[in-house]
Enzyme design. Structure first.
Site, PDB file in Angstrom:
ATOM      1  N   TYR A  43       5.816 -73.162 -77.756  1.00  0.00           N
ATOM      2  CA  TYR A  43       4.175 -73.453 -77.569  1.00  0.00           C
ATOM      3  C   TYR A  43       4.126 -74.694 -77.736  1.00  0.00           C
ATOM      4  CZ  TYR A  43       5.245 -75.804 -82.835  1.00  0.00           C
ATOM      5  OH  TYR A  43       5.378 -76.146 -83.263  1.00  0.00           O
ATOM      6  N   GLY A  90       2.180 -82.307 -91.762  1.00  0.00           N
ATOM      7  CA  GLY A  90       0.381 -83.098 -91.017  1.00  0.00           C
ATOM      8  C   GLY A  90      -0.155 -82.395 -90.767  1.00  0.00           C
ATOM      9  N   ASP A 204      -3.963 -65.348 -45.497  1.00  0.00           N
ATOM     10  CA  ASP A 204      -2.671 -65.084 -45.463  1.00  0.00           C
ATOM     11  C   ASP A 204      -1.718 -65.839 -44.547  1.00  0.00           C
ATOM     12  OD1 ASP A 204      -0.226 -65.847 -46.759  1.00  0.00           O
ATOM     13  OD2 ASP A 204      -0.814 -63.961 -47.961  1.00  0.00           O
TER      14      ASP A 204
HETATM   15  C1  SPV Z   1       1.358 -64.635 -52.423  1.00  0.00           C
HETATM   16  O1  SPV Z   1       0.543 -64.659 -53.588  1.00  0.00           O
HETATM   17  O2  SPV Z   1       1.288 -65.360 -51.519  1.00  0.00           O
HETATM   18  C2  SPV Z   1       2.369 -63.579 -52.367  1.00  0.00           C
HETATM   19  C3  SPV Z   1       2.598 -62.259 -53.161  1.00  0.00           C
HETATM   20  O3  SPV Z   1       3.295 -63.723 -51.334  1.00  0.00           O
HETATM   21  S1  SPV Z   1       2.204 -61.139 -52.775  1.00  0.00           S
HETATM   22  O4  SPV Z   1       0.635 -62.169 -51.846  1.00  0.00           O
HETATM   23  O5  SPV Z   1       1.663 -60.120 -53.000  1.00  0.00           O
HETATM   24  O6  SPV Z   1       2.612 -60.695 -51.417  1.00  0.00           O
HETATM   25 MG    MG Z   2       2.502 -65.355 -50.433  1.00  0.00          MG
END
Ligand code: SPV
Ligand code: MG
Length: 431
Positions: A43, A90, A204
């Protein structure tokens, strides 16, 4: 003689602690409990001195008769053992998440006539300064970087949540929850390639370049102290990867996870719906080995992520790769799956643990999200990463706000679900 008991979890002794000892002395023999490392990190912020060093520090204080280790932040065991006549604390534990601890202490010691003494909390400029210095020390690269390895030893399972900015970093840094009498918080931050790219409005596919990703790390490290696990995608060319490792180490990042794919990277959650190529064991081992060779500290971890289950190459392939990647020097294995059920991941973990009891195992239960942390730990998992949940909760809320302002031609209708302005300005620490 009466016993006056107090418990400290501090790394530095300041006038506030001396005041507590002075008060305690008025009531009897002073026993100071040093909160164990495991309990502190549940915590409080992480420590810069371990429990033995903290105990040594407290033993030196005038007026302390005995120092003991308190294993849990709940006092029940120490109360049973020492039957203190007085528990000194405290008065800051009269509110907030410490309040429940105070009431269970009260219930327990009332039974035999024990009493709580709430000492007015000492606020001073000097204490605020010391407190800030301790926090800043934790944020320094050499302290932050090694913390993931420390946490793996101390936690039944290390919990990391996705961050992609200063503000999401602060959420992971500061959120502490009291659920069923148990305090809990996240241990680490995951800088996801998916969410880092999404925040920039990009796909991505390793399009967001490293310089830009380092900028995200900088934004996060400026305002937090918790350790960082960086999503390194494929790691790129081995010749580039060695530079990435050095940079991340210098920035205080604790680990990079690289996935055994090659060519144009696509997000794993697409599986075989898109073309994705798995790297050969030889190439990927060479990349891991090059990274390990380039690293300058013992702290930094290179974790190999196996995509065999995502790409439906089978369990044997996944296990063969895990063995090879560990041999090449990987400090951990991440196994990924996009199945709704955790069955294949658990099978992998069980089989891997028969071959290797030590190497940390990492999982990302985005699609098989019914599994609990406890169940994962039972199958030998050391780190669970909640990889994208902050992004996925924020964006629908923002989209709905934008739509409603357009719908009503004013902002009144959305106001009830917004964070008040005064809260947002106090969320951010000022120096
Ligand atoms: C990310 O969070 O970018 C990852 C995990 O690589 S996943 O999206 O599940 O591939
Ligand atoms: Mg990733």
């Amino acid at each position: 003689m009466s016993i006056a008991y107090t418990c400290f979890c501090t790394d530095v002794i300041h006038e506030g602690h001396l005041n507590i000892i002075k008060e305690a002395r008025k009531y009897g023999r002073v026993i100071v409990g040093v909160l164990s490392d495991e309990a502190v990190i549940k915590y409080n912020r992480f420590f810069t001195l371990n429990q033995d060093d903290r105990a040594a520090l407290i033993r030196k204080i005038d007026g302390v008769d005995e120092v003991v280790i308190q294993e849990d932040y709940h006092y029940s065991d120490v109360i049973e053992k020492y039957h203190p006549d007085y528990i000194i604390h405290g008065d800051n534990w009269e509110t907030g998440y410490l309040k429940n601890i105070r009431s269970s202490v009260e219930q327990q010691i009332c039974k035999y006539g024990g009493k709580i003494i709430d000492v007015p909390y000492t606020y001073s400029e000097a204490i605020t300064r010391i407190d800030r210095q301790m926090k800043e020390k934790l944020a320094m690269p050499e302290y932050r970087r090694r913390r993931l390895r420390q946490l793996i030893k101390l936690r039944p399972i290390v919990k990391a949540l996705e961050v992609h900015s200063g503000i999401t970093g602060l959420i992971v840094e500061k959120t502490v929850v009291d659920h069923d009498g148990e305090l809990d918080q996240f241990d680490a931050m995951w800088i996801s390639s998916l969410c880092d790219s999404t925040a920039k409005g990009k796909p991505d596919i390793e399009l967001v370049d490293m310089t830009s990703r380092y900028r995200t790390i900088d934004d996060v490290t400026e305002v937090t102290t918790k350790p960082i696990i960086f999503d390194g995608d494929t790691g790129g060319l081995a010749e580039h990867f060695v530079y990435t490792v050095r940079t991340l180490e210098r920035m205080g990042v604790s680990a990079i996870i690289i996935e055994d794919k090659t060519g144009l990277k696509k997000n794993s959650l697409f599986g075989n719906e898109v073309v994705q190529t798995q790297d050969s064991i030889e190439n990927f081992c060479a990349k891991i080995a090059a990274g390990k060779k380039s690293q300058l500290t013992e702290d930094f971890m290179i974790i190999a992520r196996i995509e065999s289950l995502i790409l439906e190459k089978g369990m044997d392939d996944a296990l063969k790769r895990a063995e090879a990647f560990c041999k090449a020097g990987a400090d951990g294995i991440m196994i990924h799956s996009r199945k709704k059920e955790p069955t294949e991941v658990l099978e992998f973990c069980d089989k891997f643990r028969m071959l290797d009891k030590e190497t940390p195992l990492v999982v990302v239960p985005s699609s098989y999200n019914t599994i609990t942390e406890e169940e994962l730990a039972e199958h030998g998992v050391n780190i669970v990463i909640y990889a994208n949940q902050l992004t996925r909760s924020a964006f629908p809320a923002m989209k709905k706000t934008a739509e409603d302002i357009l719908r009503y031609h004013r902002a009144k209708e959305v106001d009830d679900r917004l964070m008040p302005i005064n809260q947002i300005i106090t969320l951010i620490d000022e120096l």
